[in-house]
Design a protein around this motif. Structure first.
Motif, mmCIF file in Angstrom:
data_model
loop_
_atom_site.group_PDB
_atom_site.id
_atom_site.type_symbol
_atom_site.label_atom_id
_atom_site.label_comp_id
_atom_site.label_asym_id
_atom_site.label_seq_id
_atom_site.Cartn_x
_atom_site.Cartn_y
_atom_site.Cartn_z
ATOM 1 N N ALA A 265 0.892 -1.254 0.174
ATOM 2 C CA ALA A 265 -0.017 0.046 0.057
ATOM 3 C C ALA A 265 0.861 1.148 0.037
ATOM 4 O O ALA A 265 0.495 2.227 -0.538
ATOM 5 C CB ALA A 265 -0.889 -0.054 1.089
ATOM 6 N N ARG A 266 2.063 1.163 0.701
ATOM 7 C CA ARG A 266 2.956 2.415 0.769
ATOM 8 C C ARG A 266 3.484 2.591 -0.660
ATOM 9 O O ARG A 266 3.678 3.865 -1.121
ATOM 10 C CB ARG A 266 3.796 2.289 1.610
ATOM 11 N N LYS A 267 3.885 1.532 -1.310
ATOM 12 C CA LYS A 267 4.248 1.551 -2.920
ATOM 13 C C LYS A 267 3.277 2.040 -3.631
ATOM 14 O O LYS A 267 3.458 2.908 -4.627
ATOM 15 C CB LYS A 267 4.865 0.353 -3.173
ATOM 16 N N ARG A 268 2.117 1.879 -3.391
ATOM 17 C CA ARG A 268 0.754 2.356 -4.118
ATOM 18 C C ARG A 268 0.668 3.750 -3.914
ATOM 19 O O ARG A 268 0.531 4.393 -4.894
ATOM 20 C CB ARG A 268 -0.544 1.478 -3.838
ATOM 21 N N VAL A 269 1.066 4.250 -2.957
ATOM 22 C CA VAL A 269 1.109 5.753 -2.534
ATOM 23 C C VAL A 269 1.972 6.563 -3.436
ATOM 24 O O VAL A 269 1.651 7.453 -4.114
ATOM 25 C CB VAL A 269 1.294 6.137 -1.004
ATOM 26 N N VAL A 270 3.326 5.847 -3.734
ATOM 27 C CA VAL A 270 4.162 6.479 -4.553
ATOM 28 C C VAL A 270 3.461 6.476 -6.031
ATOM 29 O O VAL A 270 3.918 7.385 -6.957
ATOM 30 C CB VAL A 270 5.694 5.774 -4.596
ATOM 31 N N ALA A 271 2.711 5.355 -6.407
ATOM 32 C CA ALA A 271 2.075 5.372 -7.779
ATOM 33 C C ALA A 271 1.161 6.443 -8.044
ATOM 34 O O ALA A 271 0.956 7.184 -9.222
ATOM 35 C CB ALA A 271 1.660 3.763 -7.817
ATOM 36 N N VAL A 272 0.306 6.741 -6.778
ATOM 37 C CA VAL A 272 -0.557 7.665 -6.985
ATOM 38 C C VAL A 272 -0.014 8.889 -7.184
ATOM 39 O O VAL A 272 -0.418 9.826 -7.938
ATOM 40 C CB VAL A 272 -1.516 7.710 -5.771
ATOM 41 N N LEU A 273 0.949 9.424 -6.547
ATOM 42 C CA LEU A 273 1.943 10.713 -6.428
ATOM 43 C C LEU A 273 2.144 10.783 -8.011
ATOM 44 O O LEU A 273 2.069 11.864 -8.461
ATOM 45 C CB LEU A 273 2.879 10.647 -5.553
ATOM 46 N N HIS A 274 2.613 9.547 -8.548
ATOM 47 C CA HIS A 274 3.308 9.393 -9.784
ATOM 48 C C HIS A 274 2.426 9.947 -10.684
ATOM 49 O O HIS A 274 2.625 10.743 -11.773
ATOM 50 C CB HIS A 274 3.827 8.277 -10.152
ATOM 51 N N GLU A 275 1.303 9.387 -10.663
ATOM 52 C CA GLU A 275 0.047 9.690 -11.634
ATOM 53 C C GLU A 275 -0.710 10.976 -11.494
ATOM 54 O O GLU A 275 -0.684 11.370 -12.426
ATOM 55 C CB GLU A 275 -0.936 8.234 -11.320
ATOM 56 N N LEU A 276 -0.567 11.454 -10.191
ATOM 57 C CA LEU A 276 -1.285 12.787 -10.140
ATOM 58 C C LEU A 276 -0.334 13.831 -10.881
ATOM 59 O O LEU A 276 -0.772 14.746 -11.621
ATOM 60 C CB LEU A 276 -1.429 13.176 -8.565
#
Length: 366
Positions: A265-276
């Motif tokens: 889930a923490r790695k997913r947060v990085v993916a969310v920021l990357h996509e934003l």
């Protein structure tokens, strides 16, 4: 910038300070945008006048006493863009030169080309949020960075009732997603990997290891761009390799389904920021703008430390009025590698000043 981190005592030895490595090329992006932003702002003010002429005596009313002198300096410095008409019977006024007016005519076409991009990006922005809705005021907060026209609530949203609706929630206007489209639930990271031939169904062989620059050829890997001067040791690279190999849920899945403490889930947060950041025109937002979406995307409370920890993916600069977060892979030195139609138009207009290429967040109002 020094990042204070708590460290255990090591027998009286003073712990080493953690140094945040500067990326001067990205710092320079903020310096390069200053005068172009004034030029575009003045252009927008002139075009907003009924007769396309701005009386110099009214400039202070538009931009304030302090900023007026910056605008006056730009008018004097760029006669190829701005023409001062100082007739005997009329007070001095400024207008666009004929050449600048011709180039400015291309803005309408660029905005027309931008519309499908904006609609797609708005839909993706809503799809990533936990309730498929975002307060309109927060969309307005980043409208320039997205490339939206200032009147998008009237000129864009009503044109697409099949995609968007505005609803009142507890006295606040929200932009709601009307239809979910699974074909849009693909991140910019995944699109890049697909172009490179990396598919989730075809993972790399175990013998493939991460390179010294932090990059790894795998379906769950991020593009890493370490700053000049950063030297990763073996243990750091081993830890990074494990992280790069780790599977994680898509940013387009509801964040409430995952435990925040889970490493995936923490790695997913990085993916969310990357996509934003990927959804913005110049792949950057101020730290305040990112933090404004904390509840919509369940971002970590210690967002700054998350960004600093992944300094191979993101870069924070304190240049400019506010700190700005860059998506590093989107830049080659100080140059944005992929530009939307609106940025290409801006480049063409600013080229009248003698500058070939800029990286500038849209500050025009239309």
């Amino acid at each position: 910038m020094l990042v204070p981190l708590k460290q255990k005592s090591s027998g009286g030895r003073r712990p080493k300070k953690k140094i945040y490595h500067r990326v001067h090329e990205l710092d320079r992006v903020m310096d390069l945008q200053k005068k172009p932003s004034v030029i575009l702002h003045l252009k927008a003010i002139i075009q907003s006048q009924k007769n396309q002429h701005l009386l110099l005596r009214d400039l202070e009313k538009q931009v304030g006493f302090v900023q007026k002198w910056n605008f006056m300096a730009v008018i004097e410095k760029y006669p190829s863009i701005f023409h001062v008409d100082a007739g005997s019977s009329m007070p001095p006024s400024v207008t666009l030169t004929e050449k600048a007016r011709k180039v400015a005519c291309g803005e309408a076409e660029s905005r027309e080309l931008m519309e499908p991009v904006l609609v797609k990006n708005l839909r993706k922005l809503l799809m990533m949020s936990v309730d498929c809705r975002v307060p309109l005021e927060k969309i307005e907060f980043i409208e320039n960075e997205l490339g939206l026209p200032s009147d998008f609530k009237k000129s864009l949203i009503p044109k697409y009732p099949e995609f968007f609706s505005v609803k009142d929630v507890n006295g606040k206007a929200y932009l709601h997603l009307e239809n979910w489209d699974s074909s849009l639930a693909v991140t910019a990271r995944e699109e890049r990997l697909t172009c490179e031939g990396v598919l989730p169904s075809n993972p790399p062989k175990k013998k493939v290891r991460i390179s010294k620059d932090g990059n790894f050829f795998g379906p769950f890997a991020f593009k890493i761009c370490f700053p000049t001067g950063f030297r990763a040791n073996v243990s750091y690279l081993d830890e990074l390799e494990r992280w790069q190999r780790m599977e994680f849920p898509s940013p387009y899945l509801n964040a409430r389904r995952f435990e925040a403490a889970d490493p995936k889930a923490r790695k997913r947060v990085v993916a969310v920021l990357h996509e934003l950041l990927s959804l913005t025109m110049e792949r950057r937002l101020t730290s305040i703008q990112l933090d404004a979406f904390h509840s919509e995307y369940l971002l970590p409370s210690r967002l700054l430390l998350c960004l600093i920890k992944h300094h191979g993916i993101f870069y924070i600069t304190n240049k400019g009025v506010r700190s700005t977060v860059f998506l590093k892979e989107a830049y080659n030195d100080s140059h944005l590698t992929d530009k939307c139609p609106l940025l290409l138009f801006i480049d063409k207009f600013i080229a009248l000043s003698g500058r070939r290429e800029i990286n500038l967040c849209n500050e025009m109002t239309s």
